[in-house]
Design a protein around this motif. Structure first.
Motif, mmCIF file in Angstrom:
data_model
loop_
_atom_site.group_PDB
_atom_site.id
_atom_site.type_symbol
_atom_site.label_atom_id
_atom_site.label_comp_id
_atom_site.label_asym_id
_atom_site.label_seq_id
_atom_site.Cartn_x
_atom_site.Cartn_y
_atom_site.Cartn_z
ATOM 1 N N VAL A 196 0.836 -1.199 0.000
ATOM 2 C CA VAL A 196 0.000 0.000 0.000
ATOM 3 C C VAL A 196 0.873 1.251 0.000
ATOM 4 O O VAL A 196 0.674 2.158 -0.795
ATOM 5 N N ALA A 197 1.833 1.292 0.922
ATOM 6 C CA ALA A 197 2.692 2.467 1.047
ATOM 7 C C ALA A 197 3.953 2.087 1.813
ATOM 8 O O ALA A 197 3.933 1.163 2.623
ATOM 9 N N SER A 198 5.023 2.814 1.546
ATOM 10 C CA SER A 198 6.268 2.594 2.279
ATOM 11 C C SER A 198 6.949 3.929 2.541
ATOM 12 O O SER A 198 6.715 4.916 1.835
ATOM 13 N N ILE A 199 7.814 3.930 3.563
ATOM 14 C CA ILE A 199 8.550 5.140 3.926
ATOM 15 C C ILE A 199 9.921 4.729 4.435
ATOM 16 O O ILE A 199 10.041 3.845 5.273
ATOM 17 N N THR A 200 10.949 5.357 3.897
ATOM 18 C CA THR A 200 12.305 5.045 4.315
ATOM 19 C C THR A 200 12.670 5.837 5.571
ATOM 20 O O THR A 200 11.912 6.702 6.026
ATOM 21 N N GLY A 201 13.841 5.551 6.102
ATOM 22 C CA GLY A 201 14.316 6.295 7.262
ATOM 23 C C GLY A 201 14.487 7.774 6.968
ATOM 24 O O GLY A 201 14.352 8.609 7.873
ATOM 25 N N ASN A 202 14.757 8.108 5.718
ATOM 26 C CA ASN A 202 14.869 9.509 5.304
ATOM 27 C C ASN A 202 13.527 10.108 4.903
ATOM 28 O O ASN A 202 13.476 11.210 4.358
ATOM 29 N N ARG A 203 12.456 9.345 5.132
ATOM 30 C CA ARG A 203 11.082 9.767 4.868
ATOM 31 C C ARG A 203 10.772 9.917 3.386
ATOM 32 O O ARG A 203 9.897 10.697 3.000
ATOM 33 N N ASN A 204 11.454 9.163 2.552
ATOM 34 C CA ASN A 204 11.021 9.048 1.166
ATOM 35 C C ASN A 204 9.845 8.081 1.134
ATOM 36 O O ASN A 204 9.896 7.012 1.725
ATOM 37 N N THR A 205 8.791 8.458 0.436
ATOM 38 C CA THR A 205 7.568 7.663 0.448
ATOM 39 C C THR A 205 7.236 7.110 -0.938
ATOM 40 O O THR A 205 7.656 7.652 -1.974
ATOM 41 N N ASN A 206 6.459 6.048 -0.903
ATOM 42 C CA ASN A 206 6.000 5.402 -2.133
ATOM 43 C C ASN A 206 4.590 4.893 -1.875
ATOM 44 O O ASN A 206 4.317 4.369 -0.781
ATOM 45 N N TYR A 207 3.698 5.064 -2.862
ATOM 46 C CA TYR A 207 2.303 4.660 -2.691
ATOM 47 C C TYR A 207 1.826 3.818 -3.873
ATOM 48 O O TYR A 207 2.234 4.042 -5.014
ATOM 49 N N ALA A 208 0.936 2.900 -3.583
ATOM 50 C CA ALA A 208 0.229 2.208 -4.647
ATOM 51 C C ALA A 208 -0.654 3.214 -5.379
ATOM 52 O O ALA A 208 -1.177 4.166 -4.772
#
Length: 117
Positions: free
Chosen positions: A50-62
């Motif tokens: 659904v969604a992800s976030i890295t430690g540097n707060r880069n995000t990715n969404y479906a």
């Protein structure tokens, strides 16, 4: 070891929910090193990101949640959130959180989100 997810429930279409997931103290690696993600699995279907976030707060969404869902993290609380707005019946699923970094991956127990029409 399981992540501790919460916040699911029953909501009407158009409503909102916030899911939370905490990294337990038994996982001693630093929280910001993990990419945190939410997946969901509807009945009879495969589990999808659904969604992800890295430690540097880069995000990715479906694609089907872009503009409606927001993932965020609080590194001081070792917690990741999923804010879900404008919910649709097709968002109904069990939502799982995931913590991953090289050589490690952990899952939460799942929290059920049901959206009624």
């Amino acid at each position: 070891v399981q992540l501790q997810a919460s916040g699911g429930g029953l909501v009407q279409a158009g409503g909102s929910l916030r899911l939370s997931c905490v990294l337990p103290r038994t996982i001693t690696s630093v929280f910001w090193g993990y990419t945190m993600s939410w997946y969901r699995q509807a009945p009879g279907k495969q589990r999808n990101l659904v969604a992800s976030i890295t430690g540097n707060r880069n995000t990715n969404y479906a694609d089907d949640v872009k503009g409606r869902f927001t993932i965020s993290r609080d590194n001081s609380k070792k917690t990741v959130y999923l804010y879900m707005n404008s919910l649709k019946p097709e968002d109904t699923a069990v939502y799982y959180c995931n913590a991953a970094q090289s050589g490690e991956a952990y899952w939460g127990q799942g929290t059920l989100v049901t959206v009624s029409s």
